[in-house]
Write an enzyme that holds these catalytic residues in place. Structure first.
Site, PDB file in Angstrom:
ATOM      1  CB  SER A  61      -0.619  -0.066   1.377  1.00  0.00           C
ATOM      2  OG  SER A  61      -1.641   1.380   1.747  1.00  0.00           O
ATOM      3  CE1 TYR A  78      -3.862  -2.330   5.526  1.00  0.00           C
ATOM      4  CE2 TYR A  78      -3.461  -0.578   5.102  1.00  0.00           C
ATOM      5  CZ  TYR A  78      -4.113  -1.152   4.867  1.00  0.00           C
ATOM      6  OH  TYR A  78      -4.313  -1.294   3.679  1.00  0.00           O
TER       7      TYR A  78
HETATM    8  P1  NAD Z   1     -11.728  -5.427   0.370  1.00  0.00           P
HETATM    9  O1  NAD Z   1     -12.734  -5.232   1.733  1.00  0.00           O
HETATM   10  O2  NAD Z   1     -12.656  -5.848  -0.458  1.00  0.00           O
HETATM   11  O3  NAD Z   1     -10.816  -6.802   0.087  1.00  0.00           O
HETATM   12  C1  NAD Z   1     -10.336  -7.289   1.623  1.00  0.00           C
HETATM   13  C2  NAD Z   1     -10.754  -8.726   1.660  1.00  0.00           C
HETATM   14  O4  NAD Z   1      -9.928  -9.161   2.284  1.00  0.00           O
HETATM   15  C3  NAD Z   1     -12.078  -9.295   2.148  1.00  0.00           C
HETATM   16  O5  NAD Z   1     -12.909  -9.488   1.155  1.00  0.00           O
HETATM   17  C4  NAD Z   1     -11.933  -9.823   2.956  1.00  0.00           C
HETATM   18  O6  NAD Z   1     -12.049 -12.081   2.098  1.00  0.00           O
HETATM   19  C5  NAD Z   1     -10.476 -10.413   3.300  1.00  0.00           C
HETATM   20  N1  NAD Z   1      -9.813 -11.416   4.264  1.00  0.00           N
HETATM   21  C6  NAD Z   1      -9.759  -9.555   5.603  1.00  0.00           C
HETATM   22  N2  NAD Z   1      -9.383 -10.494   6.830  1.00  0.00           N
HETATM   23  C7  NAD Z   1      -9.084 -11.781   6.259  1.00  0.00           C
HETATM   24  C8  NAD Z   1      -9.602 -13.170   7.027  1.00  0.00           C
HETATM   25  N3  NAD Z   1      -8.561 -13.327   8.099  1.00  0.00           N
HETATM   26  N4  NAD Z   1      -8.945 -13.987   6.187  1.00  0.00           N
HETATM   27  C9  NAD Z   1      -9.658 -14.443   5.230  1.00  0.00           C
HETATM   28  N5  NAD Z   1      -9.739 -13.360   4.349  1.00  0.00           N
HETATM   29  C10 NAD Z   1      -9.583 -12.549   5.403  1.00  0.00           C
HETATM   30  O7  NAD Z   1     -11.071  -4.450   0.305  1.00  0.00           O
HETATM   31  P2  NAD Z   1     -10.068  -3.934  -0.802  1.00  0.00           P
HETATM   32  O8  NAD Z   1      -9.285  -2.754  -0.317  1.00  0.00           O
HETATM   33  O9  NAD Z   1     -10.028  -4.649  -1.950  1.00  0.00           O
HETATM   34  O10 NAD Z   1      -8.023  -4.834   0.097  1.00  0.00           O
HETATM   35  C11 NAD Z   1      -7.639  -5.350  -1.019  1.00  0.00           C
HETATM   36  C12 NAD Z   1      -6.378  -5.075  -0.729  1.00  0.00           C
HETATM   37  O11 NAD Z   1      -5.363  -4.564  -0.538  1.00  0.00           O
HETATM   38  C13 NAD Z   1      -5.491  -5.286   1.187  1.00  0.00           C
HETATM   39  O12 NAD Z   1      -4.563  -6.395   1.627  1.00  0.00           O
HETATM   40  C14 NAD Z   1      -5.920  -3.578   1.322  1.00  0.00           C
HETATM   41  O13 NAD Z   1      -4.607  -3.494   2.523  1.00  0.00           O
HETATM   42  C15 NAD Z   1      -4.609  -3.629  -0.211  1.00  0.00           C
HETATM   43  N6  NAD Z   1      -5.144  -2.090   0.095  1.00  0.00           N
HETATM   44  C16 NAD Z   1      -6.710  -1.233  -0.006  1.00  0.00           C
HETATM   45  C17 NAD Z   1      -6.277  -0.127  -0.195  1.00  0.00           C
HETATM   46  C18 NAD Z   1      -7.178   0.904  -0.126  1.00  0.00           C
HETATM   47  O14 NAD Z   1      -7.325   2.074  -0.801  1.00  0.00           O
HETATM   48  N7  NAD Z   1      -8.768  -0.289  -1.207  1.00  0.00           N
HETATM   49  C19 NAD Z   1      -5.089   0.859  -0.622  1.00  0.00           C
HETATM   50  C20 NAD Z   1      -3.742  -0.156  -0.907  1.00  0.00           C
HETATM   51  C21 NAD Z   1      -3.977  -1.731  -0.505  1.00  0.00           C
END
Ligand code: NAD
Ligand code: MG
Length: 300
Positions: A192, A205
């Site tokens: 991230s 985080y």
């Molecule tokens: P999201 O909520 O759609 O996806 C996160 C997913 O993580 C959830 O759907 C869930 O299935 C899974 N998860 C969390 N804890 C879990 C557990 N204990 N067991 C099994 N599954 C678990 O949100 P997103 O933003 O698409 O996140 C995806 C990735 O992108 C993450 O690693 C997040 O840190 C990263 N990210 C997101 C952003 C943003 O702004 N959305 C920015 C930088 C990085």
């Protein structure tokens, strides 16, 4: 947002809408994509494949929603069979992804469970080998983000759960997958912008996201001689359930992404090409690299 055109040349600044007051919303963790307003674009109608991952076998975590959902849809449309990991509470989102993958004619094996559990992580890889016939791609996209304003209120339980979900699960999955991966296989981990520009309210985080970068760069060197590549995607602000289910204070969602040079939040489908590129043979000379997909914020 769903019927968006992802391919015709256009201004990226206005390609997707900016956040408004309507983006202020709150769901309990882990949140459901189908209950968000506006519903994020994970490529359901906008991502078109072109055979770049034909015949590959991929494990995608967090595959029900957000970026993982976009990755699962894109990988299937590029010709890969998919094993999907997500939490049992997310079945409603996951069902839609399974249907979309099956409509492409690819396999979609759903395996809900908790990535904080080492045994589940091992079973995911074993299942890929049994049900898909192997594992060529591991996309670790799942992640946990819960903001806490003051270190005094950050519990050991949360600190532990964030590290288990984001760092330990990646370690366990990579460890199990490498044993089965043939030369040409690829691991993609998800960092991230928080790894370099940490928000004060995301102490746990942001720290995991820096660890993910460093772990990946070390592992990439260790497994290079086996013909396995390890890379990282580092998204900026992307409109997903993570953000509305405790990832950000609700008030801040009205301006989510406005501090990026492109001036808006990203949509999950805009992350998918990075994960496709790093999984495909096109990136054959790239390993240990972080691809920043963050709306133009300078990053190391
Ligand atoms: P999201 O909520 O759609 O996806 C996160 C997913 O993580 C959830 O759907 C869930 O299935 C899974 N998860 C969390 N804890 C879990 C557990 N204990 N067991 C099994 N599954 C678990 O949100 P997103 O933003 O698409 O996140 C995806 C990735 O992108 C993450 O690693 C997040 O840190 C990263 N990210 C997101 C952003 C943003 O702004 N959305 C920015 C930088 C990085
Ligand atoms: Mg989800």
């Amino acid at each position: 947002m769903k019927d968006h055109d992802h391919y015709t040349m256009q201004d990226p600044v206005s390609q997707y809408p900016k956040a408004t007051n309507e983006w202020k919303q709150k769901q309990p963790e882990p949140g459901l994509q189908k209950e968000m307003m506006p519903v994020p674009d994970s490529g359901e109608t906008s991502y078109h494949g072109s055979g770049r991952l034909a015949g590959r076998k991929a494990v995608v975590t967090g595959a029900d929603s957000g970026i993982g959902r976009a990755v699962a849809i894109a990988y299937a449309r590029e010709g890969a069979d998919i094993l999907l990991s997500y939490l049992p509470e997310e079945e409603a989102d996951a069902k839609e992804v399974v249907k979309l993958i099956e409509e492409t004619g690819r396999k979609a094996n759903a395996m809900p469970g908790d990535l904080q559990d080492e045994q589940y992580c091992e079973q995911l890889i074993t299942s890929a080998v049994e049900k898909l016939g192997g594992i060529d791609i591991l996309a670790n996209v799942a992640g946990k983000q819960q903001y806490v304003e003051d270190i005094a209120d950050l519990t050991t339980e949360q600190f532990d759960a964030t590290f288990k979900s984001n760092v330990y699960s990646m370690f366990w999955l990579c460890k199990a997958a490498v044993k089965h991966m043939k030369p040409g296989s690829s691991i993609i981990n998800t960092s991230s912008i928080q790894a370099y520009k940490p928000s004060p309210i995301l102490l746990d985080y942001a720290t995991t996201k820096a660890a993910i970068n460093t772990f990946s760069k070390a592992l990439a060197q260790q497994v290079a001689s086996k013909g396995i590549r390890v890379n990282i995607v580092a998204p900026g602000p992307v409109w997903t359930p993570l953000q509305v289910a405790g990832g950000q204070p609700t008030e801040k969602l009205a301006e989510f992404g406005s501090n990026t040079p492109l001036g808006r939040a990203g949509q999950p489908v805009e992350m998918a090409p990075a994960y496709v590129f790093l999984a495909s043979q096109e990136s054959s000379y790239i390993s240990g690299e972080t691809l920043n997909a963050n709306g133009g914020t300078p990053s190391p």
